[in-house]
Design a protein around this motif. Sequence first.
Motif, PDB file in Angstrom:
ATOM      1  N   ASP A  86      62.266   3.875  62.310  1.00 20.59           N
ATOM      2  CA  ASP A  86      61.614   5.117  61.898  1.00 20.59           C
ATOM      3  C   ASP A  86      61.428   6.053  63.088  1.00 20.59           C
ATOM      4  OD1 ASP A  86      61.485   4.339  59.268  1.00 20.59           O
ATOM      5  OD2 ASP A  86      59.404   3.645  59.367  1.00 20.59           O
ATOM      6  N   GLN A  87      61.100   5.481  64.251  1.00 25.39           N
ATOM      7  CA  GLN A  87      60.955   6.304  65.451  1.00 25.39           C
ATOM      8  C   GLN A  87      62.298   6.883  65.879  1.00 25.39           C
ATOM      9  OE1 GLN A  87      58.620   2.799  67.166  1.00 25.39           O
ATOM     10  NE2 GLN A  87      57.962   4.483  68.491  1.00 25.39           N
ATOM     11  N   LEU A  88      63.358   6.090  65.728  1.00 21.34           N
ATOM     12  CA  LEU A  88      64.691   6.579  66.078  1.00 21.34           C
ATOM     13  C   LEU A  88      65.093   7.739  65.180  1.00 21.34           C
ATOM     14  CD1 LEU A  88      66.479   3.135  66.563  1.00 21.34           C
ATOM     15  CD2 LEU A  88      65.685   4.679  68.363  1.00 21.34           C
ATOM     16  N   GLY A 109      74.015   3.732  70.504  1.00 13.92           N
ATOM     17  CA  GLY A 109      73.759   2.326  70.232  1.00 13.92           C
ATOM     18  C   GLY A 109      74.716   1.422  70.964  1.00 13.92           C
ATOM     19  N   ASN A 110      75.895   1.934  71.306  1.00 12.72           N
ATOM     20  CA  ASN A 110      76.896   1.142  72.013  1.00 12.72           C
ATOM     21  C   ASN A 110      76.479   0.840  73.451  1.00 12.72           C
ATOM     22  OD1 ASN A 110      80.369   1.345  72.939  1.00 12.72           O
ATOM     23  ND2 ASN A 110      79.445  -0.212  71.632  1.00 12.72           N
ATOM     24  N   ILE A 111      75.390   1.490  73.913  1.00  6.67           N
ATOM     25  CA  ILE A 111      74.832   1.177  75.238  1.00  6.67           C
ATOM     26  C   ILE A 111      74.276  -0.239  75.249  1.00  6.67           C
ATOM     27  CG2 ILE A 111      72.977   1.742  76.867  1.00  6.67           C
ATOM     28  CD1 ILE A 111      73.241   4.668  75.940  1.00  6.67           C
ATOM     29  N   ILE A 112      73.767  -0.685  74.089  1.00 13.39           N
ATOM     30  CA  ILE A 112      73.143  -2.002  74.007  1.00 13.39           C
ATOM     31  C   ILE A 112      74.206  -3.068  74.190  1.00 13.39           C
ATOM     32  CG2 ILE A 112      71.846  -3.600  72.549  1.00 13.39           C
ATOM     33  CD1 ILE A 112      70.849  -1.064  71.035  1.00 13.39           C
ATOM     34  N   ASP A 113      74.056  -3.902  75.194  1.00  9.71           N
ATOM     35  CA  ASP A 113      75.017  -4.970  75.433  1.00  9.71           C
ATOM     36  C   ASP A 113      74.317  -6.070  76.214  1.00  9.71           C
ATOM     37  OD1 ASP A 113      77.418  -6.304  75.298  1.00  9.71           O
ATOM     38  OD2 ASP A 113      78.591  -4.582  75.954  1.00  9.71           O
ATOM     39  N   THR A 122      60.652  -1.652  74.618  1.00  4.54           N
ATOM     40  CA  THR A 122      60.798  -0.626  73.592  1.00  4.54           C
ATOM     41  C   THR A 122      60.549   0.775  74.133  1.00  4.54           C
ATOM     42  OG1 THR A 122      60.106  -2.204  71.896  1.00  4.54           O
ATOM     43  CG2 THR A 122      59.979   0.133  71.339  1.00  4.54           C
ATOM     44  N   ASP A 123      59.474   0.956  74.875  1.00  4.53           N
ATOM     45  CA  ASP A 123      59.131   2.294  75.368  1.00  4.53           C
ATOM     46  C   ASP A 123      60.212   2.838  76.278  1.00  4.53           C
ATOM     47  OD1 ASP A 123      56.799   2.207  73.930  1.00  4.53           O
ATOM     48  OD2 ASP A 123      55.532   1.652  75.636  1.00  4.53           O
ATOM     49  N   ASN A 124      60.713   2.012  77.190  1.00  7.26           N
ATOM     50  CA  ASN A 124      61.760   2.466  78.108  1.00  7.26           C
ATOM     51  C   ASN A 124      63.053   2.787  77.362  1.00  7.26           C
ATOM     52  OD1 ASN A 124      60.115   2.266  80.340  1.00  7.26           O
ATOM     53  ND2 ASN A 124      60.816   0.219  80.909  1.00  7.26           N
ATOM     54  N   TRP A 125      63.382   1.938  76.375  1.00  7.45           N
ATOM     55  CA  TRP A 125      64.611   2.185  75.628  1.00  7.45           C
ATOM     56  C   TRP A 125      64.514   3.466  74.824  1.00  7.45           C
ATOM     57  CZ3 TRP A 125      67.044   3.048  71.079  1.00  7.45           C
ATOM     58  CH2 TRP A 125      68.427   2.825  71.065  1.00  7.45           C
ATOM     59  N   LEU A 126      63.349   3.697  74.176  1.00  9.05           N
ATOM     60  CA  LEU A 126      63.152   4.921  73.410  1.00  9.05           C
ATOM     61  C   LEU A 126      63.202   6.158  74.311  1.00  9.05           C
ATOM     62  CD1 LEU A 126      60.370   4.026  70.817  1.00  9.05           C
ATOM     63  CD2 LEU A 126      62.638   4.920  70.307  1.00  9.05           C
ATOM     64  N   LYS A 130      65.900   9.094  73.801  1.00  8.43           N
ATOM     65  CA  LYS A 130      65.494  10.486  73.609  1.00  8.43           C
ATOM     66  C   LYS A 130      66.169  11.388  74.639  1.00  8.43           C
ATOM     67  CE  LYS A 130      61.383  13.416  73.225  1.00  8.43           C
ATOM     68  NZ  LYS A 130      59.889  13.436  73.227  1.00  8.43           N
ATOM     69  N   GLU A 131      66.206  10.944  75.889  1.00  7.59           N
ATOM     70  CA  GLU A 131      66.828  11.748  76.942  1.00  7.59           C
ATOM     71  C   GLU A 131      68.320  11.946  76.673  1.00  7.59           C
ATOM     72  OE1 GLU A 131      65.894   9.545  80.422  1.00  7.59           O
ATOM     73  OE2 GLU A 131      63.869  10.393  80.635  1.00  7.59           O
ATOM     74  N   GLU A 132      69.007  10.871  76.309  1.00 10.62           N
ATOM     75  CA  GLU A 132      70.443  10.964  76.036  1.00 10.62           C
ATOM     76  C   GLU A 132      70.711  11.840  74.813  1.00 10.62           C
ATOM     77  OE1 GLU A 132      73.160   9.500  77.455  1.00 10.62           O
ATOM     78  OE2 GLU A 132      72.405   7.880  78.718  1.00 10.62           O
ATOM     79  N   LEU A 133      69.891  11.686  73.786  1.00 13.91           N
ATOM     80  CA  LEU A 133      70.095  12.426  72.544  1.00 13.91           C
ATOM     81  C   LEU A 133      69.847  13.920  72.744  1.00 13.91           C
ATOM     82  CD1 LEU A 133      70.826  11.826  69.579  1.00 13.91           C
ATOM     83  CD2 LEU A 133      68.380  11.687  69.100  1.00 13.91           C
TER      84      LEU A 133
END
Length: 296
Positions: A86-88, A109-113, A122-126, A130-133
């Motif tokens: 929902d946050q995404l 999402g392809n960054i996840i590996d 979670t906070d760092n990933w979000l 957000k920055e990339e988006l």
Amino acid sequence: MKFNYDCLHCHINQGLKVAKWTNLNTTSTEDLLRSILSHLSKADFTLQNPEIMSQTWQLITGYIDDPDPYKAFKEDYNHMLHSISDQLKKEILSQDLYFRRFMYAAILGNIIDLGPSHEFETDNWLKRFKEELGHIKLGEDDSAPLFHELSKAKTLLYVGDNCGEIVLDRIFIEYLKHQFQDLTITYATRGLPILNDITLKDAQDIGMEKVANLISSGVDTPGLILNHASEDFLSVYHQADLIIAKGQGNYEALSDQEDPRIFHLFMVKCPLIARETGVPNLSKMCYRQKKLSPKD
């Protein structure tokens, strides 16, 4: 793409990752690596890298007697990304250009590996998401042709890649179903566990069947090698009006196909693919299938 000598270190590195993940001792790690090197010395280099990686993976999992050593990793990443879906969505909807933002989110999402640890903050990933988006930048941008083809298509085959990012695939597919209401979407997984790639169970764990028809490709390779696929899958593949292939592995496996139905969404993760596509490493790609030659 045929196998390239630059791919050798990825096979060795996969052995090291699994050895660390499963806490092999030094002697066992050395034994495993020698087995991988022996296998590679006899490998058929006319094959595609995902085919040879499948052989390497079978050697690794046979050695540790576990067909799916990353099972816990995959389940955790699916759960953690699903828990913040929902946050995404909120971040994606915070600005206009919806199609490009939903598509770009799926690429992100392809960054996840698999990394050296199993930690997910979670906070760092979000924050990174957000920055990339907020700064959409594509090394190759065929998003306009993709949107045009989607507006005409009746059937879409979406070939998935890794766990974790499958949650962003689902979010993108939800948007596509809303935007193109006559479009029937089928989501394809790997046939067997390999690396951190998705299987039918992984797709079901995040409820993909609620937004798309699910099918196993039948492949045991980290990329859609068509001559490894099941007849049922190939029937869907050949009848699809449009194909979205997620991830570098699917790009490697399908890049020799002269098929304008295929659009690749992925992040370039190695210098070899960067040279092949003529973009900097770590570029995000929306690329319509065509024969590529190095641009450097």
